[in-house]
Design a protein around this motif. Structure first.
Motif, mmCIF file in Angstrom:
data_model
loop_
_atom_site.group_PDB
_atom_site.id
_atom_site.type_symbol
_atom_site.label_atom_id
_atom_site.label_comp_id
_atom_site.label_asym_id
_atom_site.label_seq_id
_atom_site.Cartn_x
_atom_site.Cartn_y
_atom_site.Cartn_z
ATOM 1 N N LEU A 116 83.532 54.326 -0.499
ATOM 2 C CA LEU A 116 83.001 53.322 -2.189
ATOM 3 C C LEU A 116 83.715 52.089 -1.786
ATOM 4 C CD1 LEU A 116 85.114 55.507 -4.862
ATOM 5 C CD2 LEU A 116 82.387 54.645 -5.036
ATOM 6 N N GLN A 117 84.456 52.128 -1.419
ATOM 7 C CA GLN A 117 85.606 50.137 -1.117
ATOM 8 C C GLN A 117 84.292 49.779 0.020
ATOM 9 O OE1 GLN A 117 88.666 50.785 0.885
ATOM 10 N NE2 GLN A 117 90.162 50.517 -0.856
ATOM 11 N N ASN A 118 83.605 49.905 1.031
ATOM 12 C CA ASN A 118 82.583 49.216 1.196
ATOM 13 C C ASN A 118 81.378 48.535 0.886
ATOM 14 O OD1 ASN A 118 84.467 49.158 4.261
ATOM 15 N ND2 ASN A 118 83.292 50.875 4.824
ATOM 16 N N LEU A 119 81.499 49.703 -0.191
ATOM 17 C CA LEU A 119 79.901 49.168 -0.507
ATOM 18 C C LEU A 119 80.369 48.179 -2.282
ATOM 19 C CD1 LEU A 119 76.843 50.032 -2.214
ATOM 20 C CD2 LEU A 119 78.023 51.850 -3.516
ATOM 21 N N PHE A 120 81.537 48.179 -2.926
ATOM 22 C CA PHE A 120 82.142 47.553 -3.473
ATOM 23 C C PHE A 120 82.436 46.090 -3.685
ATOM 24 C CE2 PHE A 120 83.521 49.355 -7.909
ATOM 25 C CZ PHE A 120 82.569 51.062 -7.574
ATOM 26 N N LYS A 121 82.345 45.959 -2.026
ATOM 27 C CA LYS A 121 83.420 44.971 -1.253
ATOM 28 C C LYS A 121 81.582 43.952 -1.265
ATOM 29 C CE LYS A 121 86.164 44.962 1.557
ATOM 30 N NZ LYS A 121 86.674 45.546 3.274
ATOM 31 N N TYR A 122 80.391 44.680 -0.726
ATOM 32 C CA TYR A 122 79.151 44.454 -0.584
ATOM 33 C C TYR A 122 78.586 43.809 -1.711
ATOM 34 C CZ TYR A 122 74.948 43.611 1.859
ATOM 35 O OH TYR A 122 73.690 43.418 2.510
ATOM 36 N N CYS A 123 78.401 44.659 -3.154
ATOM 37 C CA CYS A 123 78.010 44.182 -4.447
ATOM 38 C C CYS A 123 78.219 43.593 -4.776
ATOM 39 C CB CYS A 123 78.234 45.388 -4.937
ATOM 40 S SG CYS A 123 77.200 47.123 -4.861
ATOM 41 N N ILE A 124 80.037 42.836 -4.302
ATOM 42 C CA ILE A 124 80.644 42.109 -5.288
ATOM 43 C C ILE A 124 80.242 40.930 -4.540
ATOM 44 C CG2 ILE A 124 82.664 40.586 -5.818
ATOM 45 C CD1 ILE A 124 83.583 43.881 -6.007
ATOM 46 N N SER A 125 80.163 40.747 -2.902
ATOM 47 C CA SER A 125 79.929 39.913 -2.110
ATOM 48 C C SER A 125 78.011 39.231 -2.183
ATOM 49 C CB SER A 125 80.582 39.764 -1.166
ATOM 50 O OG SER A 125 78.578 40.346 0.195
#
Ligand code: ZN
Length: 292
Positions: free
Chosen positions: A46-55
């Motif tokens: 989840l953290q990796n996906l959220f970090k990517y979506c935000i970036s």
């Protein structure tokens, strides 16, 4: 505020995408999620996906959330690859996993409130109880969220616990009060009855419920067995509907009333708080002096 990015539908995964978009639309949740020192594979995914979506927000690209979906099916049998699921069940599942499998208080801090319940037994004894909640279920026939919330607070419920005084178990009128409002208040509109029928009546989305403002809504289309979910959320001054990969702007939130299923309210930002205070002051000044 950034333009959200779309998430690809990986075989009936719209219930997952709509919930991820609802959570991605809460900046405070995103910040706190990324601060967790996680070891659980699902939370890390989840953290990796959220970090990517935000970036990559604003870029218009479409993201495949495969790692979250793969990790989800490895961590639970509640949801199955390729099968339709309920977005409300999935939302509660995510909140629960983060709460239980991390040492962060993010879920309690952002989503938990407290209800106080008071009822008087026929013997006269007044019973009091408290109950934590992370969502409130409201009737699909209530017309709008504010009315549904008000109905919930004066509902007649079956009390299954015995009266401490006379030990009788009878139906009593319960007075429900919100003792602690969560920062983010989640309503689930009860559209799915026990008989498998979906209740299709529109439930109007109010811009404000008490001192909380509308943040977003997951809509459900179709019937109990075959349906589709999307998410409509407010980002700054703009309202977006995110339907899996597609991100479009919409004029107002009236269109989501017909199929509204999960509705999120959050604390007002500072500008809105100031506007509301000014409005209240103006209303007080305009009042004739003989009205208190
Ligand atoms: Zn009693």
């Amino acid at each position: 505020m950034a333009i959200p990015v779309g998430l690809m539908n990986l075989s009936n995964s719209c219930y997952i995408n709509s919930v991820l978009q609802l959570l991605l639309g809460i900046p405070e949740f995103c910040t706190r999620l990324l601060e967790i020192q996680a070891t659980d594979p699902f939370i890390v995914a989840l953290q990796n996906l959220f970090k990517y979506c935000i970036s990559v927000s604003e870029s218009g690209i479409i993201i495949k959330p495969n790692s979250v979906i793969k990790s989800l099916f490895e961590t639970t049998k509640l949801f199955r690859m390729g099968e339709q699921g309920d977005s409300h069940e999935f939302l509660l599942f995510i909140l629960d996993i983060i709460d239980v499998r991390s040492d962060s208080s993010i879920i309690k801090d952002l989503f938990y409130g407290k209800l106080g319940k008071t009822y008087q037994c026929m013997c006269g004894f007044v019973c009091k109880a408290e109950e934590d909640f992370n969502f409130l279920g409201i009737s699909a026939s209530s017309g709008d969220i504010c009315t549904g919330f008000a109905q919930l607070l004066c509902s007649k419920q079956d009390i299954t616990s015995k009266c401490e005084m006379c030990h009788l178990v009878v139906t009593k009128q319960v007075i429900v009060v919100v003792k602690k409002q969560p920062k983010f208040l989640i309503f689930q509109i009860q559209r799915f009855g026990y008989n498998g029928q979906k209740i299709q009546t529109p439930v109007k989305i109010n811009r404000q419920v008490y001192n909380r403002q509308f943040k977003g809504c997951i809509s459900h289309f179709g019937n109990t067995y075959h349906g589709h979910y999307n998410y409509t959320g407010v980002s700054g001054e703009t309202i977006y509907t995110i339907d899996d990969a597609s991100v479009t702007t919409v004029k107002d939130i009236r269109s989501v009333s017909t199929d509204s299923y999960i509705v999120l309210y959050g604390e007002m930002d500072l500008v809105q708080q100031q506007q509301q205070q000014q409005q209240q002051q103006q209303q007080q000044q305009q009042r004739p002096s003989y009205i208190a």
